[in-house]
Scaffold this motif. Sequence first.
Motif, PDB file in Angstrom:
ATOM      1  N   ILE A  16       0.849  -1.334  -0.030  1.00  6.16           N
ATOM      2  CA  ILE A  16      -0.095  -0.082  -0.091  1.00  6.16           C
ATOM      3  C   ILE A  16       0.928   1.444   0.077  1.00  6.16           C
ATOM      4  CG2 ILE A  16      -1.499   1.344   1.460  1.00  6.16           C
ATOM      5  CD1 ILE A  16      -2.906  -1.216   2.420  1.00  6.16           C
ATOM      6  N   THR A  18       0.852   4.337   1.033  1.00  7.22           N
ATOM      7  CA  THR A  18      -0.104   4.785   2.125  1.00  7.22           C
ATOM      8  C   THR A  18      -0.881   6.357   1.870  1.00  7.22           C
ATOM      9  OG1 THR A  18       1.357   3.802   3.728  1.00  7.22           O
ATOM     10  CG2 THR A  18      -0.519   4.890   4.577  1.00  7.22           C
ATOM     11  N   PHE A  42      -3.754   7.355   7.548  1.00  5.60           N
ATOM     12  CA  PHE A  42      -3.750   6.151   8.252  1.00  5.60           C
ATOM     13  C   PHE A  42      -5.095   5.663   8.532  1.00  5.60           C
ATOM     14  CE2 PHE A  42       0.412   7.565  10.093  1.00  5.60           C
ATOM     15  CZ  PHE A  42       1.223   6.819   9.310  1.00  5.60           C
ATOM     16  N   ILE A  45      -7.613   3.502   6.257  1.00  3.05           N
ATOM     17  CA  ILE A  45      -7.108   2.038   6.112  1.00  3.05           C
ATOM     18  C   ILE A  45      -7.829   1.583   7.325  1.00  3.05           C
ATOM     19  CG2 ILE A  45      -5.813   0.297   5.934  1.00  3.05           C
ATOM     20  CD1 ILE A  45      -3.681   2.239   4.969  1.00  3.05           C
ATOM     21  N   TYR A  63       3.203  -1.113   4.378  1.00  2.00           N
ATOM     22  CA  TYR A  63       2.697   0.355   4.114  1.00  2.00           C
ATOM     23  C   TYR A  63       3.924   1.156   3.977  1.00  2.00           C
ATOM     24  CZ  TYR A  63      -1.408  -1.203   6.715  1.00  2.00           C
ATOM     25  OH  TYR A  63      -2.682  -1.790   7.213  1.00  2.00           O
ATOM     26  N   VAL A  66       5.795   5.530   5.483  1.00  2.00           N
ATOM     27  CA  VAL A  66       5.469   5.586   6.832  1.00  2.00           C
ATOM     28  C   VAL A  66       6.387   6.873   7.363  1.00  2.00           C
ATOM     29  CG1 VAL A  66       5.243   4.671   9.138  1.00  2.00           C
ATOM     30  CG2 VAL A  66       3.982   3.694   7.086  1.00  2.00           C
ATOM     31  N   THR A 126      -4.506  -3.553  11.791  1.00  3.17           N
ATOM     32  CA  THR A 126      -3.948  -4.793  10.784  1.00  3.17           C
ATOM     33  C   THR A 126      -3.773  -6.161  11.542  1.00  3.17           C
ATOM     34  OG1 THR A 126      -3.074  -2.726   9.705  1.00  3.17           O
ATOM     35  CG2 THR A 126      -2.363  -5.207   9.292  1.00  3.17           C
ATOM     36  N   VAL A 133       2.217  -6.460   9.561  1.00  4.37           N
ATOM     37  CA  VAL A 133       2.695  -5.200   9.138  1.00  4.37           C
ATOM     38  C   VAL A 133       4.072  -4.920   8.661  1.00  4.37           C
ATOM     39  CG1 VAL A 133       3.027  -2.805   9.776  1.00  4.37           C
ATOM     40  CG2 VAL A 133       0.760  -4.046  10.581  1.00  4.37           C
ATOM     41  N   ILE A 135       7.130  -2.260   6.926  1.00  4.49           N
ATOM     42  CA  ILE A 135       7.316  -0.987   6.666  1.00  4.49           C
ATOM     43  C   ILE A 135       8.648  -0.930   5.949  1.00  4.49           C
ATOM     44  CG2 ILE A 135       5.700  -0.074   8.425  1.00  4.49           C
ATOM     45  CD1 ILE A 135       8.531   0.730  10.116  1.00  4.49           C
TER      46      ILE A 135
END
Length: 581
Positions: A16, A18, A42, A45, A63, A66, A126, A133, A135
């Motif tokens: 994604i 973000t 944020f 989502i 994500y 971020v 999530t 998750v 990042i």
Amino acid sequence: MIQPDNRAHKLIIYQIFTRLFGNQTTTNKFYGSRDENGVGKFNDINDVALRELKAFGVTHIWYTGVIEHATLTDYSAYGIAVDHPFIVKGIAGSPYAVKDYYDVNPDLAVNVKERFQEFCALVERTHQHGMKVLIDFVPNHVARQYRSDAKPSGAEDFGEQDDVSQAFLPNNNFYYFPHEDFVVPEGITPPVPMREMYLERPAKATGNDVFQAQPSKNDWFETVKLNYGVDYQHGRVTYFDPIPSTWLKMRTVLRFWADQGVDGFRCDMAEMVPVEFWGWVIPQLRESHPDLIFIAEIYNPREYHNYLKHGHFDYLYDKVGLYDALRRLMEGRGTVEEITEVWQQESGDIGEHMLRFLENHDEQRIASRFFAGDAFVALPAMTLSATLHTGPVMIYFGQEVGVAPNQAEGFQGDDGRTSIFDYWGVVEFQQWVNGGKFDGGALTDRQKELRYFYQKLNHFSRRHEAIYRGGFYDLQYVNIDGQSPNYDKTRVYSYLRHTESQKVLCVYNFDRERSFSTSVRIPEGAWVGTLGLDLEKKYLLKEIFPEAGLEIELSGRDLTGPGVPLHLPPLGFYLLEINVK
């Protein structure tokens, strides 16, 4: 390390971007501001979106964008320093020009003062929906005006103790040109007015290993190279003992994010950082966070085994191998012989560690005029990416609805990519978001068909054990060069995936125009020795993907002799389960 369950490596990663995911603004002005073109948050989502992604088959969400990065949007009212227009790409800025490793992008918060809490709430949401998750971790470079105003108590900032009179010292965090000022690349025209010129004295080396005071406009001029104890200008001599300052600071950064509940890191340009650093830091992080996942963005196949064995990475980008080979096929050039070369010469023995994809933020969109021009051309290639080996597969947001960029958004220009530098509304994806319903209500029937295919593929890959943990057997060598009639060795590709309890035959036609009526033979040695099947018994070959229509009954001797008769339409493919009759 990853927990050892049957589907350990068959992750379905959904990337994604973000800033773009939840943006429903449709203005799409060239170089538009945040307020003109809108920005996703944020909070966009939400539970509804995450529930739909889980139903789509996603196991991990990456994500992107971020961590706080340089931007031309002014957040000085919140104590965030303003970035100079000469060293920011686009209006929104590049998420890979990090300016504070300990903070999140204020663009992504509804309440900027509560931005970190909003990110932590997204992590928790999530997890509640049964997904992990990921990042970005950007270890090689930072924004030119990097300064952390959110670092934990006791943490030292990058460059804080550097001796700027020295071009290189092992414990400096940056590389310097002590008697030179940084010179902005020629041809850079900021999209917003400037009050003063940018001053950097002394100049620092640029992120993509440019060791001169003036990079070009094609370089990563908005970033500064970090020093991991490698003296690039004197034969790349290394100084790893004692442990360099940058190593220690990066360990602190990674621990900080792992402590926030982040489950893994996609490590940007990991091969530009010494493998010795990764081999040092990853095992330490896993002492307290044993399930952390590390994915390396890497483009040098000669280093694959090194970054897995000595760097302790879980997964590596399979870009220069499988992605490039499949792209050439999708564009009507190339040959399936390159697929065999990938597993034979690059990654066949480490297939479970190769992250396969056809889109990400760096690559052109499949449906764009710069690539295939039609999202449906990708179906055989995506299926092969997901089923060739046991490793993970990745989908970039909007790939599943045929996003096709067709105009310049700002800095990046009209290049077939979705901009990572500017604010924008992704029209096709907005049709799936459908005013926050996340139900695809505004998609065309064709888009719905495409998305349903991806959803089926995601679930198929994790439902069938031959795919998620089975062995691989290439069938090209027994079918090409006239061994099987009309079997085009440049366009038709076949292989087996197998466990003791499931055998699957996979056959593809990558030609966009031609059909092939051919047969696919399985060598007797593989039939008996590898699959453990009987030559004399009857078997039913039943299609299990993409549809469930075709059924063929043959004996073991038929399968190892004349082979399985198949008609492959343009871009047609079959995955057939083999069961005793």
